[in-house]
Design a protein around this motif. Sequence first.
Motif, PDB file in Angstrom:
ATOM      1  N   HIS A 132     -20.360 -44.140-100.485  1.00  0.00           N
ATOM      2  CA  HIS A 132     -21.876 -43.475 -99.715  1.00  0.00           C
ATOM      3  C   HIS A 132     -21.082 -42.116-100.544  1.00  0.00           C
ATOM      4  O   HIS A 132     -21.773 -40.950-100.123  1.00  0.00           O
ATOM      5  CB  HIS A 132     -21.970 -44.259 -98.788  1.00  0.00           C
ATOM      6  CG  HIS A 132     -21.108 -43.660 -97.850  1.00  0.00           C
ATOM      7  ND1 HIS A 132     -20.082 -44.179 -96.956  1.00  0.00           N
ATOM      8  CD2 HIS A 132     -21.148 -42.051 -96.241  1.00  0.00           C
ATOM      9  CE1 HIS A 132     -19.155 -43.982 -95.767  1.00  0.00           C
ATOM     10  NE2 HIS A 132     -20.110 -42.468 -95.248  1.00  0.00           N
ATOM     11  N   LEU A 144     -27.135 -47.814 -98.032  1.00  0.00           N
ATOM     12  CA  LEU A 144     -26.190 -47.519 -98.667  1.00  0.00           C
ATOM     13  C   LEU A 144     -25.670 -45.749 -97.542  1.00  0.00           C
ATOM     14  O   LEU A 144     -25.058 -46.212 -97.060  1.00  0.00           O
ATOM     15  CB  LEU A 144     -26.037 -46.121 -99.948  1.00  0.00           C
ATOM     16  CG  LEU A 144     -25.273 -45.681-100.542  1.00  0.00           C
ATOM     17  CD1 LEU A 144     -24.078 -46.278-100.201  1.00  0.00           C
ATOM     18  CD2 LEU A 144     -25.457 -44.272-102.005  1.00  0.00           C
ATOM     19  N   THR A 146     -23.629 -44.519 -92.045  1.00  0.00           N
ATOM     20  CA  THR A 146     -22.987 -45.216 -92.811  1.00  0.00           C
ATOM     21  C   THR A 146     -23.575 -46.374 -91.633  1.00  0.00           C
ATOM     22  O   THR A 146     -23.591 -47.603 -92.102  1.00  0.00           O
ATOM     23  CB  THR A 146     -22.507 -45.482 -93.171  1.00  0.00           C
ATOM     24  OG1 THR A 146     -21.124 -45.554 -92.319  1.00  0.00           O
ATOM     25  CG2 THR A 146     -22.173 -45.314 -94.120  1.00  0.00           C
ATOM     26  N   ARG A 193     -28.925 -52.247-101.181  1.00  0.00           N
ATOM     27  CA  ARG A 193     -28.582 -52.545 -99.762  1.00  0.00           C
ATOM     28  C   ARG A 193     -28.434 -51.159 -99.591  1.00  0.00           C
ATOM     29  O   ARG A 193     -28.541 -50.158-100.594  1.00  0.00           O
ATOM     30  CB  ARG A 193     -26.659 -52.834 -99.927  1.00  0.00           C
ATOM     31  CG  ARG A 193     -26.512 -54.351-100.744  1.00  0.00           C
ATOM     32  CD  ARG A 193     -25.097 -54.131-100.852  1.00  0.00           C
ATOM     33  NE  ARG A 193     -23.953 -54.166 -99.440  1.00  0.00           N
ATOM     34  CZ  ARG A 193     -23.356 -55.326 -99.352  1.00  0.00           C
ATOM     35  NH1 ARG A 193     -22.781 -53.875 -99.533  1.00  0.00           N
ATOM     36  NH2 ARG A 193     -23.279 -55.326 -97.822  1.00  0.00           N
ATOM     37  N   HIS A 230     -20.746 -52.644-104.034  1.00  0.00           N
ATOM     38  CA  HIS A 230     -20.185 -51.702-102.980  1.00  0.00           C
ATOM     39  C   HIS A 230     -19.263 -50.445-103.794  1.00  0.00           C
ATOM     40  O   HIS A 230     -18.445 -50.353-104.539  1.00  0.00           O
ATOM     41  CB  HIS A 230     -18.888 -52.466-102.365  1.00  0.00           C
ATOM     42  CG  HIS A 230     -19.273 -53.799-101.621  1.00  0.00           C
ATOM     43  ND1 HIS A 230     -20.347 -53.687-100.069  1.00  0.00           N
ATOM     44  CD2 HIS A 230     -18.820 -55.216-102.020  1.00  0.00           C
ATOM     45  CE1 HIS A 230     -19.688 -54.476-100.202  1.00  0.00           C
ATOM     46  NE2 HIS A 230     -19.431 -55.638-100.843  1.00  0.00           N
TER      47      HIS A 230
END
Length: 292
Positions: free
Chosen positions: A30, A136, A39, A134, A27
């Motif tokens: 962003h 972002l 997001t 993942r 994590h």
Amino acid sequence: MKNISILLIFTALISNYYAQVNPNLVHIPHEVFVNDGITSFDKILSQDETIEEKVKILHSYNELGHDLTIQTNSFEEYWSRYKSLWFYITLKQGEQPFLLFKGLKNDLDEREYVEIFNIEKQRNQRSLFSDVGRLLAYKLHPKTNEVILYIHKYPCCKSASHNVYRIRKVQDNLKVSDRFFVGRDSGDMVGPFFPEKVSFSDKYHTLDEKTALRWSPAVVSENAFEDWTESNLMVHYEKGAVYQILHEKNNWQFVVFFNGIAEEQSMVLNYTNFKNKGVYGWIQVVNTTKHL
């Protein structure tokens, strides 16, 4: 019986050796890496009953690097496990969406993946993007309103390498670029690796002298990365290298370099792969810089 036990132990050891375990620093904020990123992906991702038949095509031609392939399992078995991980992604309004997979794909890999397919292409040409990571954030291009997608690739095991991919649709394919940084959150690598927030600017700077890029805002010469390297030095950048300043703290700047990497050995990157790739890190403030 004894031989069987030895075989089982050996198989387990081999499986553990090749397993991709313990994802690290999954994590990230962003806001540090994407200017005005969005997001909430509901507007660009969707699911409906037509996805199943399209994914079935990929499965039937063995174009998926997932568990439960056609060589070992029926599509029904595959779909019961992976159904929730498949989406349509719309990168340009009014155009045919691509297929997107996001999530875990193998039992021996604890890392998530993002994969994008164009089902309209010919067999074995349908995979447009596939890598660990993942979603972002995404942005809308101010002039065309097209989606610019950002994906964070994170490390596992003993690695500390991260990539932030920037993806745009170009006709029936994708244009992919990326930037690089290093970091771990398991306590074996000194940080911080990036600030909590940054200020984006359209100003570019050039170095007045050869400068060290470090992964944290300090000169560390002992125990910087346990069992790997004593120093937090990433690499040097040559005089004239172009960069942007994203954050300033005390006498340190968090920056992203675009070129000018020194041709030298490094414990964390190979300079030959970064001659024209963005790299994030920290530099000590110099007295003067030239603005572009």
